[in-house]
Motif scaffolding. Structure first.
Motif, PDB file in Angstrom:
ATOM      1  N   GLY A 144       0.787  -1.227   0.000  1.00  0.00           N
ATOM      2  CA  GLY A 144       0.000   0.000   0.000  1.00  0.00           C
ATOM      3  C   GLY A 144       0.814   1.268   0.000  1.00  0.00           C
ATOM      4  O   GLY A 144       0.251   2.353   0.144  1.00  0.00           O
ATOM      5  N   ALA A 145       2.138   1.182  -0.180  1.00  0.00           N
ATOM      6  CA  ALA A 145       2.980   2.376  -0.169  1.00  0.00           C
ATOM      7  C   ALA A 145       2.697   3.236  -1.406  1.00  0.00           C
ATOM      8  O   ALA A 145       2.460   2.716  -2.492  1.00  0.00           O
ATOM      9  CB  ALA A 145       4.455   1.969  -0.126  1.00  0.00           C
ATOM     10  N   ARG A 146       2.754   4.561  -1.177  1.00  0.00           N
ATOM     11  CA  ARG A 146       2.496   5.504  -2.257  1.00  0.00           C
ATOM     12  C   ARG A 146       3.651   6.487  -2.360  1.00  0.00           C
ATOM     13  O   ARG A 146       4.182   6.953  -1.362  1.00  0.00           O
ATOM     14  CB  ARG A 146       1.200   6.283  -2.016  1.00  0.00           C
ATOM     15  N   GLU A 147       4.040   6.783  -3.581  1.00  0.00           N
ATOM     16  CA  GLU A 147       4.996   7.847  -3.843  1.00  0.00           C
ATOM     17  C   GLU A 147       4.348   8.820  -4.824  1.00  0.00           C
ATOM     18  O   GLU A 147       3.741   8.410  -5.806  1.00  0.00           O
ATOM     19  CB  GLU A 147       6.285   7.288  -4.456  1.00  0.00           C
ATOM     20  N   GLU A 148       4.491  10.099  -4.538  1.00  0.00           N
ATOM     21  CA  GLU A 148       3.869  11.110  -5.381  1.00  0.00           C
ATOM     22  C   GLU A 148       4.917  12.106  -5.852  1.00  0.00           C
ATOM     23  O   GLU A 148       5.885  12.410  -5.149  1.00  0.00           O
ATOM     24  CB  GLU A 148       2.761  11.840  -4.616  1.00  0.00           C
ATOM     25  N   ALA A 149       4.711  12.603  -7.069  1.00  0.00           N
ATOM     26  CA  ALA A 149       5.562  13.642  -7.641  1.00  0.00           C
ATOM     27  C   ALA A 149       4.684  14.529  -8.504  1.00  0.00           C
ATOM     28  O   ALA A 149       3.590  14.134  -8.922  1.00  0.00           O
ATOM     29  CB  ALA A 149       6.690  13.034  -8.465  1.00  0.00           C
ATOM     30  N   GLY A 150       5.179  15.746  -8.758  1.00  0.00           N
ATOM     31  CA  GLY A 150       4.366  16.626  -9.583  1.00  0.00           C
ATOM     32  C   GLY A 150       5.035  17.946  -9.841  1.00  0.00           C
ATOM     33  O   GLY A 150       6.134  18.237  -9.358  1.00  0.00           O
ATOM     34  N   VAL A 151       4.361  18.767 -10.634  1.00  0.00           N
ATOM     35  CA  VAL A 151       4.814  20.119 -10.927  1.00  0.00           C
ATOM     36  C   VAL A 151       3.569  20.983 -11.086  1.00  0.00           C
ATOM     37  O   VAL A 151       2.590  20.585 -11.725  1.00  0.00           O
ATOM     38  CB  VAL A 151       5.694  20.153 -12.197  1.00  0.00           C
ATOM     39  N   ASP A 152       3.592  22.171 -10.454  1.00  0.00           N
ATOM     40  CA  ASP A 152       2.444  23.065 -10.557  1.00  0.00           C
ATOM     41  C   ASP A 152       2.397  23.762 -11.912  1.00  0.00           C
ATOM     42  O   ASP A 152       1.362  23.785 -12.573  1.00  0.00           O
ATOM     43  CB  ASP A 152       2.488  24.125  -9.451  1.00  0.00           C
ATOM     44  N   ARG A 153       3.521  24.322 -12.329  1.00  0.00           N
ATOM     45  CA  ARG A 153       3.563  25.055 -13.595  1.00  0.00           C
ATOM     46  C   ARG A 153       4.924  24.886 -14.240  1.00  0.00           C
ATOM     47  O   ARG A 153       5.949  24.826 -13.554  1.00  0.00           O
ATOM     48  CB  ARG A 153       3.291  26.555 -13.368  1.00  0.00           C
ATOM     49  N   PHE A 154       4.917  24.859 -15.560  1.00  0.00           N
ATOM     50  CA  PHE A 154       6.167  24.781 -16.321  1.00  0.00           C
ATOM     51  C   PHE A 154       5.912  25.351 -17.704  1.00  0.00           C
ATOM     52  O   PHE A 154       4.883  25.074 -18.323  1.00  0.00           O
ATOM     53  CB  PHE A 154       6.644  23.334 -16.436  1.00  0.00           C
ATOM     54  N   HIS A 155       6.830  26.156 -18.202  1.00  0.00           N
ATOM     55  CA  HIS A 155       6.756  26.554 -19.597  1.00  0.00           C
ATOM     56  C   HIS A 155       8.152  26.880 -20.115  1.00  0.00           C
ATOM     57  O   HIS A 155       9.037  27.323 -19.372  1.00  0.00           O
ATOM     58  CB  HIS A 155       5.797  27.736 -19.811  1.00  0.00           C
ATOM     59  N   LEU A 156       8.333  26.635 -21.404  1.00  0.00           N
ATOM     60  CA  LEU A 156       9.583  26.936 -22.095  1.00  0.00           C
ATOM     61  C   LEU A 156       9.247  27.427 -23.490  1.00  0.00           C
ATOM     62  O   LEU A 156       8.568  26.735 -24.253  1.00  0.00           O
ATOM     63  CB  LEU A 156      10.470  25.696 -22.189  1.00  0.00           C
ATOM     64  N   ASN A 157       9.716  28.636 -23.806  1.00  0.00           N
ATOM     65  CA  ASN A 157       9.608  29.186 -25.158  1.00  0.00           C
ATOM     66  C   ASN A 157      11.022  29.488 -25.638  1.00  0.00           C
ATOM     67  O   ASN A 157      11.692  30.367 -25.093  1.00  0.00           O
ATOM     68  CB  ASN A 157       8.759  30.462 -25.166  1.00  0.00           C
ATOM     69  N   LEU A 158      11.459  28.758 -26.640  1.00  0.00           N
ATOM     70  CA  LEU A 158      12.822  28.893 -27.156  1.00  0.00           C
ATOM     71  C   LEU A 158      12.743  29.159 -28.651  1.00  0.00           C
ATOM     72  O   LEU A 158      12.047  28.439 -29.380  1.00  0.00           O
ATOM     73  CB  LEU A 158      13.620  27.620 -26.890  1.00  0.00           C
ATOM     74  N   ALA A 159      13.451  30.191 -29.111  1.00  0.00           N
ATOM     75  CA  ALA A 159      13.411  30.532 -30.536  1.00  0.00           C
ATOM     76  C   ALA A 159      14.791  30.969 -31.007  1.00  0.00           C
ATOM     77  O   ALA A 159      15.464  31.769 -30.344  1.00  0.00           O
ATOM     78  CB  ALA A 159      12.398  31.639 -30.795  1.00  0.00           C
ATOM     79  N   LEU A 160      15.199  30.431 -32.148  1.00  0.00           N
ATOM     80  CA  LEU A 160      16.400  30.866 -32.862  1.00  0.00           C
ATOM     81  C   LEU A 160      15.951  31.399 -34.211  1.00  0.00           C
ATOM     82  O   LEU A 160      15.350  30.663 -35.003  1.00  0.00           O
ATOM     83  CB  LEU A 160      17.383  29.707 -33.048  1.00  0.00           C
ATOM     84  N   GLU A 161      16.242  32.677 -34.483  1.00  0.00           N
ATOM     85  CA  GLU A 161      15.781  33.317 -35.703  1.00  0.00           C
ATOM     86  C   GLU A 161      16.962  33.794 -36.534  1.00  0.00           C
ATOM     87  O   GLU A 161      18.070  33.982 -36.021  1.00  0.00           O
ATOM     88  CB  GLU A 161      14.859  34.496 -35.368  1.00  0.00           C
ATOM     89  N   GLU A 162      16.675  33.961 -37.837  1.00  0.00           N
ATOM     90  CA  GLU A 162      17.667  34.449 -38.801  1.00  0.00           C
ATOM     91  C   GLU A 162      18.906  33.558 -38.823  1.00  0.00           C
ATOM     92  O   GLU A 162      20.046  34.045 -38.884  1.00  0.00           O
ATOM     93  CB  GLU A 162      18.037  35.901 -38.501  1.00  0.00           C
ATOM     94  N   LEU A 163      18.668  32.245 -38.780  1.00  0.00           N
ATOM     95  CA  LEU A 163      19.792  31.317 -38.891  1.00  0.00           C
ATOM     96  C   LEU A 163      20.428  31.341 -40.272  1.00  0.00           C
ATOM     97  O   LEU A 163      21.569  30.877 -40.442  1.00  0.00           O
ATOM     98  CB  LEU A 163      19.305  29.895 -38.575  1.00  0.00           C
ATOM     99  N   ASP A 164      19.703  31.841 -41.263  1.00  0.00           N
ATOM    100  CA  ASP A 164      20.253  31.933 -42.607  1.00  0.00           C
ATOM    101  C   ASP A 164      21.030  33.230 -42.822  1.00  0.00           C
ATOM    102  O   ASP A 164      21.434  33.539 -43.949  1.00  0.00           O
ATOM    103  CB  ASP A 164      19.134  31.827 -43.645  1.00  0.00           C
TER     104      ASP A 164
END
Length: 781
Positions: free
Chosen positions: A568-588
């Motif tokens: 009956g053992a329980r282990e819990e994990a979690g995350v309330d909020r997460f975000h990632l915005n990654l942009a590389l522009e003008e690579l040419d």
């Protein structure tokens, strides 16, 4: 499946008999036509009549209303039933599975199947008759009708469940083929091509030779496929092949006014899945199936297609003949896969293709599909899948269908493709494909596994993709794919260990902008010819491959649980909020740009993933915003500079400074936040490269603001983990930080230490106006 194969063969159709006003010249047999309420006739023609509808029109006898009310106590909604459902209830009543009078259900079934709820009038010679899509007949007989132009046709009642009239082929009513009009050359050519397509499909599709093509007198032509069968893979034990017979399909095409040919295919309301020995494995019931559209004969493709049907189902079981009812699979041992579906039902399905010529043979338009109310039961009559709605939409843009058809023909002869220049072939293919954008939406999805703790739930889901021409050029493409979900949860495992996960919402999308397929082709050809890619070739084309790339991810309120079923053992994990915005522009270009926006909060890892002594050092929340302009990457495409760095002829720091100055490089960090249980660290600032005047050297400079909240509490875990020498160094650093800091008054209980840092590549460092160079020089000595 059969509909798709028929479409691929170029079949087309409209109504069995043209709509319009006719004079009845001859009548053989007894025929009646319905003259009841127009709304009820319309519902009947669409096979949407239920007891509830009859009750609303006042055409349901009282005994059947009482029966419906009595059956409510057994969980049966008889008012929503049609003929198919009443037939099933009658079988249950006869077997004792339902407490109801079989005779009453039999009378109700007769009412529905004979359509006695309509007003019927006998048809007589000499009468004028107006035919529409919804005109309904019953009885058997043949008619000779004359339209307003004086053309006469012999028609007969159908011998299936569609209750309409069919035009009789010439040989069926005694006319020799030469007595009828010859097919126009245009129609005869289509007829020959169509039969070739049918012949090519033999194998998974078994089609007997169709009857002759019969003119209907209004520019349309009709034929019948008296025997069609589609091979169906089936999850049965010991059976390799099963078939779905589709008898008496009627196909109507025309008018043949141009290369765009309208079509209509009449579809059965019931089909069976049969073994090669004729044993019935399943029954499929359709409500108001409809297939129609427009075939482009010059392009060899469908431009418009519409397939719709109302409430429909497939019931799996066993019967010794095609007409036998399907018994429950559990009564037949291992004949059926126990993990396969027993019944599949859906409320409605609609699939539409509508491509329109936007000019110069370029076509654009949508392909849409919608399924509502899917319900799948297992062999144990338990829910396997429930789906509220599935919708798919693809928007095709700028397709050159004539060129695509030509390329398809060439693909059938590889030697023709090999003779072409690969670059020209790729360019023509990309231009002909145009672009597309698609979306798929799912709502109220539930998938149940064989055990109670194996499940998948999704309240809302959305996936989108795109492949469209790019601003970088007509042979460049923007490509993206993304998915978003809400109310997602699942469970898996066994009786010893179970995993459960739930999440409020999540999304992820990746984009490639300005992707050059031509540059990728050149690299591929170079690799094939030489067996490897030279560095200068790869670097020289680096700017041509891609214009930009971005990744966006977010997560809201995600929780995972591990359960040990033994203790009956329980282990819990979690995350309330997460975000990632990654942009590389003008690579040419010579100086790309980078932007990063990252944050997380409320992270709780599973036990054992993080050592206990490190838990106090992990921030509860992290936020980072960063923008970099003019990244120093231009030297990577300069073979001379790369060679100089590799051989040591050039100083990397000198090269880097030259790149930063030449690109006018900048770094802005509006915010870095590290939040701990007992305090936090805030950082913001900017850095830039500047070319000095004639009197001084070039430099890179930076200016930063740093705030430390509750410094003593933040250092306490480090001191607890450190040795004696390390503690002395930590304490000395803390003393120096406090000496250099500004400590404004704070309303909170913790002290705030603030620092304004100025530094450059020439060695100058100022903290709150204090020059650290002498101090650092002393420490170094």
């Amino acid at each position: 499946m059969a509909a798709g194969l028929l479409l691929a063969a170029g079949l087309a159709s409209a109504q069995e008999l043209s709509q319009g006003r006719y004079q009845v010249l001859e009548l053989e047999g007894e025929l009646e036509w319905a003259s009841g309420p127009s709304e009820l006739i319309s519902m009947e023609s669409r096979e949407q009549v239920t007891l509830r509808a009859l009750r609303a029109f006042g055409r349901l006898p009282e005994e059947f209303s009482r029966l419906a009310l009595d059956l409510r106590g057994q969980g049966v909604d008889l008012f929503s039933a049609g003929p198919a459902e009443v037939r099933e209830l009658l079988e249950r009543a006869r077997s004792g599975d339902l407490r109801a009078d079989p005779a009453t259900l039999e009378a109700l079934l007769v009412l529905l199947e004979d359509r006695d709820y309509l007003d019927w009038e006998p048809l007589r010679p000499g009468e004028a008759l107006t035919l529409t899509d919804e005109t309904r007949f019953r009885g058997e007989g043949q008619l000779v009708l004359e339209d307003a132009s004086g053309e006469r046709q012999r028609v007969a009642t159908r011998d299936d469940a569609r209750h309409g009239l069919r035009v009789m082929p010439a040989d069926e009513h005694g006319l020799q083929p030469e007595e009828g009009p010859a097919l126009p050359e245009r129609v005869a050519q289509w007829w020959a091509d169509w039969n070739q397509r049918l012949e090519a499909l033999q194998g998974p599709l078994q089609v007997d030779a169709p009857q002759q093509l019969v003119p209907l007198g209004d520019g349309r032509f009709q034929t019948s496929l008296t025997s069609v069968a589609v091979m169906a893979p089936w999850p049965t034990v010991g059976m390799s092949t099963s078939w779905v017979p589709l008898d008496d399909l009627t196909v109507t095409v025309g008018p043949f006014a141009d290369e765009r040919i309208p079509f209509h295919v009449s579809l059965p309301s019931e089909v069976s899945v049969l073994t090669e020995d004729g044993e019935r494995l399943a029954r499929v019931d359709f409500t108001a199936p409809r297939l129609e559209g427009v075939w482009a004969d010059d392009l060899g493709v469908m431009l418009e297609t519409r397939f719709t049907m109302g409430p429909s189902s497939m019931t799996v079981g066993y019967g010794r003949s095609p007409d036998a009812p399907v018994d429950h699979p559990q009564d037949h041992g291992q004949r059926f896969d126990p993990e396969s579906p027993r019944r599949i039902a859906l409320d409605a399905m609609d699939m539409t293709l509508n491509l329109q010529d936007t000019g110069a043979g370029i076509f654009s338009g949508p392909l849409t599909m919608e399924i509502k109310g899917l319900d799948v039961l297992s062999m144990a009559d338990q829910a396997m899948v429930k789906l509220g709605r599935l919708a798919f939409n693809a928007d095709y843009q700028g397709m050159d269908l004539a060129t695509l058809a030509k390329l398809s023909d060439q693909a059938a002869a590889p030697e023709q493709l090999m003779a072409q220049d690969p670059a020209d072939l790729l360019a023509s293919t990309l231009k002909a494909m145009g672009g597309f954008e698609s979306t798929m939406e799912v709502s109220d999805l539930f998938i149940n596994g064989p055990e109670d703790y194996q499940f998948f739930r999704l309240s809302q889901g959305r996936a989108r993709t795109g492949f469209v021409p790019s601003e970088q050029g007509e042979l460049h493409r923007d490509l993206w794919a993304g998915v978003g979900v809400e109310g997602w949860s699942f469970g898996d495992g066994d009786r010893r260990e179970q995993v459960r996960f739930e999440m409020k919402s999540a999304s992820m999308e990746g984009r490639l902008n300005g992707l050059s397929s031509m540059a990728l082709l050149h690299l591929g050809m170079q690799s094939m010819m030489t067996g490897q890619l030279e560095d200068e070739v790869l670097l020289g084309m680096a700017r041509e491959i891609l214009g930009g790339v971005s990744v966006n991810m977010s997560l809201d309120d995600a929780r995972g649980v591990l359960v040990d079923g033994r203790n009956g053992a329980r282990e819990e994990a979690g995350v309330d909020r997460f975000h990632l915005n990654l942009a590389l522009e003008e690579l040419d270009g010579p100086a790309p740009h980078l932007s990063v926006d990252y944050a997380h909060a409320g992270v709780v890892p599973f036990d054992g993933l993080v050592p206990p002594e490190m838990e106090s050092l992990m921030p509860e929340g992290v936020a980072l915003e960063l923008k970099a302009q003019g990244l120093p990457t231009g030297f990577l495409t300069d073979a001379g500079v790369v060679e100089g760095l590799q051989t040591g002829r050039l100083d990397p720091m000198v090269v880097l400074l030259e790149q930063l100055i030449g690109n006018d490089s900048r770094l802005d960090i509006p915010n870095v936040t590290l939040g701990f249980p007992e305090g936090q660290i805030l950082v913001s600032g900017r850095g830039w490269a500047e070319k000095a005047d004639e009197a001084g050297p070039d430099r890179v400079s930076g200016e930063w603001d740093l705030s430390i909240h509750n410094l003593d509490a933040l250092v306490k875990p480090l001191l607890a983990m450190a040795g004696e020498d390390e503690r002395r160094q930590i304490n000395a650093t803390v003393v120096m930080l406090k000496m250099l800091a500004e400590t404004p008054e704070s309303e909170g209980p913790h002290t705030v230490h603030q620092y304004h840092v100025q530094a450059d590549s020439l060695g100058q460092i100022l903290i709150n106006g204090n020059d650290l160079a002498p101090l650092l020089d002393g420490l170094n000595r």
